[in-house]
Design an enzyme around this catalytic site. Structure first.
Site, PDB file in Angstrom:
ATOM      1  CG  HIS A 209      -0.396   0.854   2.514  1.00  0.00           C
ATOM      2  ND1 HIS A 209       0.943  -0.771   3.060  1.00  0.00           N
ATOM      3  CD2 HIS A 209       0.374   2.036   3.757  1.00  0.00           C
ATOM      4  CE1 HIS A 209       0.724  -0.868   4.196  1.00  0.00           C
ATOM      5  NE2 HIS A 209       0.639   1.085   4.542  1.00  0.00           N
TER       6      HIS A 209
HETATM    7  C1  UD1 Z   1      -2.000   4.856   6.315  1.00  0.00           C
HETATM    8  C2  UD1 Z   1      -0.731   5.952   6.940  1.00  0.00           C
HETATM    9  C3  UD1 Z   1       0.231   4.715   6.710  1.00  0.00           C
HETATM   10  C4  UD1 Z   1       0.244   3.278   7.259  1.00  0.00           C
HETATM   11  C5  UD1 Z   1      -1.334   2.941   6.228  1.00  0.00           C
HETATM   12  C6  UD1 Z   1      -2.059   2.110   7.018  1.00  0.00           C
HETATM   13  C7  UD1 Z   1      -0.121   8.213   6.110  1.00  0.00           C
HETATM   14  C8  UD1 Z   1       0.536   9.243   5.744  1.00  0.00           C
HETATM   15  N1  UD1 Z   1       0.129   6.719   5.755  1.00  0.00           N
HETATM   16  O1  UD1 Z   1      -1.787   5.304   4.888  1.00  0.00           O
HETATM   17  O2  UD1 Z   1       1.351   5.407   7.240  1.00  0.00           O
HETATM   18  O3  UD1 Z   1       1.015   2.279   7.340  1.00  0.00           O
HETATM   19  O4  UD1 Z   1      -2.217   4.240   6.379  1.00  0.00           O
HETATM   20  O5  UD1 Z   1      -2.844   1.401   6.167  1.00  0.00           O
HETATM   21  O6  UD1 Z   1      -0.320   8.663   7.591  1.00  0.00           O
HETATM   22  N2  UD1 Z   1      -9.316   4.857   2.216  1.00  0.00           N
HETATM   23  C9  UD1 Z   1     -10.897   4.071   2.283  1.00  0.00           C
HETATM   24  N3  UD1 Z   1     -11.054   4.242   3.341  1.00  0.00           N
HETATM   25  C10 UD1 Z   1     -10.431   4.527   4.415  1.00  0.00           C
HETATM   26  C11 UD1 Z   1      -9.293   4.284   4.490  1.00  0.00           C
HETATM   27  C12 UD1 Z   1      -8.951   5.114   3.554  1.00  0.00           C
HETATM   28  O7  UD1 Z   1     -10.671   4.184   1.151  1.00  0.00           O
HETATM   29  O8  UD1 Z   1     -11.147   3.894   5.568  1.00  0.00           O
HETATM   30  C13 UD1 Z   1      -8.487   5.180   0.999  1.00  0.00           C
HETATM   31  C14 UD1 Z   1      -9.113   6.861   0.433  1.00  0.00           C
HETATM   32  O9  UD1 Z   1      -8.774   6.898  -1.037  1.00  0.00           O
HETATM   33  C15 UD1 Z   1      -7.523   7.316   0.885  1.00  0.00           C
HETATM   34  C16 UD1 Z   1      -6.251   6.570   0.809  1.00  0.00           C
HETATM   35  O10 UD1 Z   1      -7.075   5.037   1.330  1.00  0.00           O
HETATM   36  O11 UD1 Z   1      -7.736   8.426  -0.243  1.00  0.00           O
HETATM   37  C17 UD1 Z   1      -5.126   6.374   1.542  1.00  0.00           C
HETATM   38  O12 UD1 Z   1      -5.987   6.689   2.715  1.00  0.00           O
HETATM   39  P1  UD1 Z   1      -4.581   7.398   3.545  1.00  0.00           P
HETATM   40  O13 UD1 Z   1      -5.435   7.302   5.567  1.00  0.00           O
HETATM   41  O14 UD1 Z   1      -4.068   8.884   3.654  1.00  0.00           O
HETATM   42  O15 UD1 Z   1      -3.380   6.594   3.487  1.00  0.00           O
HETATM   43  P2  UD1 Z   1      -2.803   5.368   3.781  1.00  0.00           P
HETATM   44  O16 UD1 Z   1      -2.365   4.754   1.977  1.00  0.00           O
HETATM   45  O17 UD1 Z   1      -3.792   4.508   4.046  1.00  0.00           O
END
Ligand code: UD1
Length: 374
Positions: A209
């Site tokens: 991811h």
């Molecule tokens: C985040 C953390 C990362 C961690 C990971 C664990 C930061 C910068 N990154 O990354 O360090 O390893 O979590 O999973 O804090 N999304 C959904 N549903 C959700 C959450 C996210 O669909 O419940 C999608 C959204 O489109 C979002 C994307 O995933 O834009 C990324 O989510 P985000 O929380 O920004 O970062 P992660 O890649 O999950």
């Protein structure tokens, strides 16, 4: 101390790995008289499979507050946590704020708490990839340099913090909270492979991811081709993170993954069970590097560096480039030692200092009894 001289502690969590680290601290604090432990969920992760399922498996009490920040750019997400968490702190007046790991919610909450003059502790301090292109690296540095108290998972993390000029008084080497959770729940984590029809110790488990791996179609394409090649030799199962799922909507990438079994993100117990039953894990997760090391499961981490070098020097972890997955996997799977994959015998796992199931309790002792763990 707040009214009635109870020690009020707020834990702030936002993303999936935070919940795993929170669990042992929440349980240790719940056993203490005179402590009121409140959980603030920032809402960084909000899908049921990314959040609720974890609270259920980990038996963590429901959050007192959910800030519901959701997904956004780094600045917007960080700013939203800051604005909303400041109001929460002003309303709840905690004695301590605990932040966990290295996600955006971690840095944001630490910044809010210290600016309000609230004592702040960082759980899982002192990890460094020395790679400033990783968002997590910024978050680690910010949280460590702001927090009053730094709880480290391993002795090398203490040395890292000392090397950055942080005095020893602020550092407590309590051990690894993620491994606390693994030890507590390992006995319950059974049958994940069978439920997916996968042969015990006969499949490859994949999690990916990181933006560095999934946001660039060329890099993700190379990884997909490697996984597809592996899938021609044995089952490859891939629980897909929402970020990765979005990228794989590109038809060419989906095609490059031919033969790989894609499934939804799995809850904690299923994931632990899958890791333990896998012949090999291919990942870019931080926590999975530690879990495979603890369990003695061979692990390939698709990254140029790791903030957890102990998993390479003492554990089963190997760093590989996107184009090196197939060769490295074949080498790992052909490991002639009895502990290698495919073997029915016990796997050999290193014993790492204070990865012993007691880190959460040590954190409670430091916060509540003034005990020291140097
Ligand atoms: C985040 C953390 C990362 C961690 C990971 C664990 C930061 C910068 N990154 O990354 O360090 O390893 O979590 O999973 O804090 N999304 C959904 N549903 C959700 C959450 C996210 O669909 O419940 C999608 C959204 O489109 C979002 C994307 O995933 O834009 C990324 O989510 P985000 O929380 O920004 O970062 P992660 O890649 O999950």
């Amino acid at each position: 101390m707040t009214a009635g001289s109870r020690l009020r502690i707020i834990s702030v969590v936002g993303a999936r790995p935070n919940f795993v680290k929170l669990a042992p601290v929440a349980h240790a604090l719940a056993r203490r008289a005179g402590v009121e432990h409140l959980i603030v969920h920032t809402g960084q992760h909000y899908d049921a499979l990314m959040s609720d399922a974890f609270f259920a498996d980990l038996e963590i009490p429901a959050p007192t507050v959910n800030l519901e920040v959701g997904s956004a750019s780094h600045a917007k997400q960080t700013a939203a946590v800051m604005e909303r968490f400041e109001d929460t702190c002003l309303a709840l007046e905690p004695d301590w704020v605990l932040v966990y790991g290295d996600v955006n919610s971690t840095a944001a909450a630490a910044l809010v708490a210290v600016k309000l003059g609230i004592k702040t502790a960082h759980v899982e301090a002192g990890l460094r990839s020395h790679d400033r292109s990783m968002p997590e690296e910024h978050n680690r540095i910010v949280a460590d340099h702001l927090a009053d108290l730094l709880f480290t998972p391993s002795r090398d993390a203490v040395a890292t913090l000392r090397g950055e000029g942080i005095p020893l008084e602020r550092i407590e080497f309590v051990g690894n909270v993620m491994i606390d959770t693994l030890i507590r729940l390992r006995g319950k984590a059974k049958g994940g492979a069978a439920r997916l029809g996968l042969p015990e110790r006969g499949f490859v488990l994949v999690t990916l991811h990181r933006p560095g791996n999934v946001d660039d179609p060329a890099v993700l394409g190379t990884i997909c081709q490697g996984l597809s090649a592996l899938a021609r030799e044995r089952p490859v199962v891939f629980p897909v993170h929402p970020r990765t799922r979005q990228r794989l909507a590109e038809p060419a990438l989906a095609q490059a993954l031919a033969g790989v079994r894609l499934v939804d993100p799995v809850p904690y117990l299923d994931m632990l069970s899958l890791i333990e039953s896998a012949a090999l894990v291919v990942t870019d997760s931080g926590g999975v590097q530690e879990e495979t090391t603890f369990l003695g499961v061979p692990c390939l981490t698709v990254r140029p560096n790791t903030e957890r070098p102990i998993t390479v020097t003492e554990g089963t972890n190997r760093l590989v480039g996107p184009g090196e997955i197939v060769g490295a996997a074949r080498r790992a799977l052909g490991d002639p030692r009895g502990a290698g994959p495919g073997s029915a015998g016990p796997r050999s796992a290193p014993v790492i200092e204070r990865w012993d199931g007691k880190a959460g309790e040590r954190i409670a002792e430091v916060l509540c009894d003034g005990k020291q763990y140097k």
